[in-house]
Design a protein around this motif. Structure first.
Motif, PDB file in Angstrom:
ATOM      1  N   ALA A 195       0.845  -1.167  -0.131  1.00  0.00           N
ATOM      2  CA  ALA A 195      -0.159  -0.043   0.103  1.00  0.00           C
ATOM      3  C   ALA A 195       0.798   1.166  -0.078  1.00  0.00           C
ATOM      4  O   ALA A 195       0.311   2.054  -0.334  1.00  0.00           O
ATOM      5  N   SER A 196       1.884   1.240   0.578  1.00  0.00           N
ATOM      6  CA  SER A 196       2.962   2.362   0.903  1.00  0.00           C
ATOM      7  C   SER A 196       4.159   1.986   1.173  1.00  0.00           C
ATOM      8  O   SER A 196       4.385   0.982   1.567  1.00  0.00           O
ATOM      9  N   GLY A 197       5.242   3.237   0.835  1.00  0.00           N
ATOM     10  CA  GLY A 197       6.553   2.828   1.286  1.00  0.00           C
ATOM     11  C   GLY A 197       6.847   3.519   2.580  1.00  0.00           C
ATOM     12  O   GLY A 197       7.908   3.038   3.187  1.00  0.00           O
ATOM     13  N   ASP A 198       5.693   4.222   3.203  1.00  0.00           N
ATOM     14  CA  ASP A 198       6.016   4.699   4.518  1.00  0.00           C
ATOM     15  C   ASP A 198       5.472   3.645   5.518  1.00  0.00           C
ATOM     16  O   ASP A 198       4.322   4.022   5.915  1.00  0.00           O
ATOM     17  N   ILE A 199       6.174   2.798   5.999  1.00  0.00           N
ATOM     18  CA  ILE A 199       5.514   1.653   6.827  1.00  0.00           C
ATOM     19  C   ILE A 199       6.003   1.750   8.235  1.00  0.00           C
ATOM     20  O   ILE A 199       5.894   0.712   9.034  1.00  0.00           O
ATOM     21  N   ALA A 200       6.572   2.948   8.544  1.00  0.00           N
ATOM     22  CA  ALA A 200       7.191   2.790  10.155  1.00  0.00           C
ATOM     23  C   ALA A 200       6.109   2.603  11.340  1.00  0.00           C
ATOM     24  O   ALA A 200       6.586   1.654  12.128  1.00  0.00           O
ATOM     25  N   ARG A 201       4.709   3.158  11.267  1.00  0.00           N
ATOM     26  CA  ARG A 201       3.868   2.785  12.084  1.00  0.00           C
ATOM     27  C   ARG A 201       3.489   1.434  12.285  1.00  0.00           C
ATOM     28  O   ARG A 201       3.189   0.628  13.216  1.00  0.00           O
ATOM     29  N   VAL A 202       3.293   0.765  10.838  1.00  0.00           N
ATOM     30  CA  VAL A 202       3.210  -0.576  10.615  1.00  0.00           C
ATOM     31  C   VAL A 202       4.175  -1.606  11.591  1.00  0.00           C
ATOM     32  O   VAL A 202       3.843  -2.396  12.164  1.00  0.00           O
ATOM     33  N   LEU A 203       5.440  -1.147  10.963  1.00  0.00           N
ATOM     34  CA  LEU A 203       6.662  -1.778  11.680  1.00  0.00           C
ATOM     35  C   LEU A 203       6.474  -1.829  13.424  1.00  0.00           C
ATOM     36  O   LEU A 203       6.852  -2.675  13.967  1.00  0.00           O
ATOM     37  N   ARG A 204       6.356  -0.833  13.853  1.00  0.00           N
ATOM     38  CA  ARG A 204       5.984  -0.559  15.394  1.00  0.00           C
ATOM     39  C   ARG A 204       4.750  -1.310  15.902  1.00  0.00           C
ATOM     40  O   ARG A 204       5.062  -2.084  16.861  1.00  0.00           O
ATOM     41  N   ILE A 205       3.885  -1.445  14.924  1.00  0.00           N
ATOM     42  CA  ILE A 205       2.634  -2.132  15.383  1.00  0.00           C
ATOM     43  C   ILE A 205       3.029  -3.927  15.308  1.00  0.00           C
ATOM     44  O   ILE A 205       3.017  -4.519  16.213  1.00  0.00           O
ATOM     45  N   ALA A 206       3.904  -4.116  14.257  1.00  0.00           N
ATOM     46  CA  ALA A 206       4.275  -5.574  14.292  1.00  0.00           C
ATOM     47  C   ALA A 206       5.211  -6.078  15.180  1.00  0.00           C
ATOM     48  O   ALA A 206       5.315  -7.098  15.851  1.00  0.00           O
TER      49      ALA A 206
END
Length: 333
Positions: A195-206
């Motif tokens: 969906a996007s190249g900005d995945i910092a928040r998703v990485l934190r959630i993971a």
């Protein structure tokens, strides 16, 4: 013209003997023996990654050892069921024990990798927040110290460097590690990358999800420790009862002589105890022995399923219980 170059880089006159065709044949031959080269280069790593592969070697070896050891007795006509049991149990202990050792190493490595995953995701998120792309973030994080994840991270980065897209490289990383925690993390991150190249928040959630999963797993093992103790205690009680029956009750049964004749008015002459003289004491002992072995094997496997959530992890418990049962019957008279 016949020698005009083709779009695939070859020429028509080389259809059956081109270097490309020979290279493809060599590549196909290499793929057929690739597993053998990996086995010879590092057999310990191959077994550590897939412990069940060990069974392909130990089960035939154990069966062969039983046949080789039993054949002289069978030829001489001296093979008894108890002797054959000894050969089978010793082979079973070899098979289950070696598998338990490799499975233990595999489980320790898997736990170490899962413990390192949250730290890896946090570092990846920090670099991505600094403005780097996902691929650049992977390259930067892989060069840092990731502990038990270093080897798998290097393979992940090698896939990216050789032209594999980051999503496919992550899925290949998931296939190699093959744990529920890594599967959930890779699925979440791969969908976010699509969906996007900005995945910092998703990485934190993971990363948070991976920590929660590890914490829940540790809590589960602590809570199930009580049930493991119950399994061991119940098996010990079972052995004590069997030992009492085998050492006290069975030897005192009248054997080898006829039951006393109480005459016409006796209650034993035609009652159910009339055939007690024909009891085979050794047969009872053998039945107890087999029952204890079955109890040991399946109690150990059940302990692995309850304690670790995997039947294969019960091999170590089964090895301990089988050894105790076998040793107990060797000591019993």
């Amino acid at each position: 013209t016949p020698d005009a170059p083709r779009s695939d880089g070859g020429v028509p006159g080389e259809a059956n003997g081109t270097p490309a065709r020979r290279n493809f044949e060599r590549l196909a031959a290499f793929e057929r023996i690739r597993w053998l080269r990996e086995w010879l280069s590092n057999p310990v790593r191959l077994l550590r990654d897939r412990p069940t592969r060990l069974l392909y070697a130990t089960v035939p070896l154990g069966s062969l050892s039983v046949l080789v050891r039993a054949w002289p007795h069978l030829s001489a006509g001296t093979l008894t069921l108890r002797t054959f049991d000894d050969f089978v149990i010793q082979a079973a202990l070899f098979v289950v024990g070696t598998f338990a050792a490799i499975q233990y190493v595999h489980r320790r490595r898997t736990h170490a990798i899962e413990d390192a995953v949250p730290n890896f995701l946090d570092r990846l998120a920090s670099v991505n927040e600094a403005g780097m792309s996902v691929v650049e973030s992977l390259g930067r994080v892989v060069r840092s110290d990731l502990g038990a994840l270093d080897a798998e991270a290097e393979k992940l980065w090698a896939d990216v460097r050789w032209g594999v897209d980051a999503e496919t490289a992550l899925y290949r990383f998931e296939d190699r590690v093959d744990t529920p925690t890594v599967t959930r993390v890779v699925t979440l991150v791969a969908n976010a990358m699509a969906a996007s190249g900005d995945i910092a928040r998703v990485l934190r959630i993971a990363a948070a999800e991976a920590r929660d999963a590890r914490r829940l797993a540790r809590k589960r093992r602590q809570e199930m420790l009580t049930y493991l103790v119950v399994i061991y205690l119940s098996f010990a009680v079972f052995l004590v009862i069997v030992a009492a029956l085998n050492s006290i009750l069975i030897p005192n049964l009248p054997t080898g002589t006829a039951a006393p004749d109480g005459g016409p008015g006796s209650t034993m002459g035609g009652g159910p105890l009339a055939s007690i003289a024909s009891v085979n004491v050794k047969a009872y002992t053998l039945v107890f022995f087999h029952t204890a072995l079955v109890q040991a094997l399946f109690s150990g496997l059940l302990a692995g399923q309850m304690g670790e959530g995997n039947v294969a992890d019960g091999a170590k418990h089964a090895t301990v219980l089988l050894t105790v049962a076998y040793g107990a019957f060797l000591v019993l008279p």
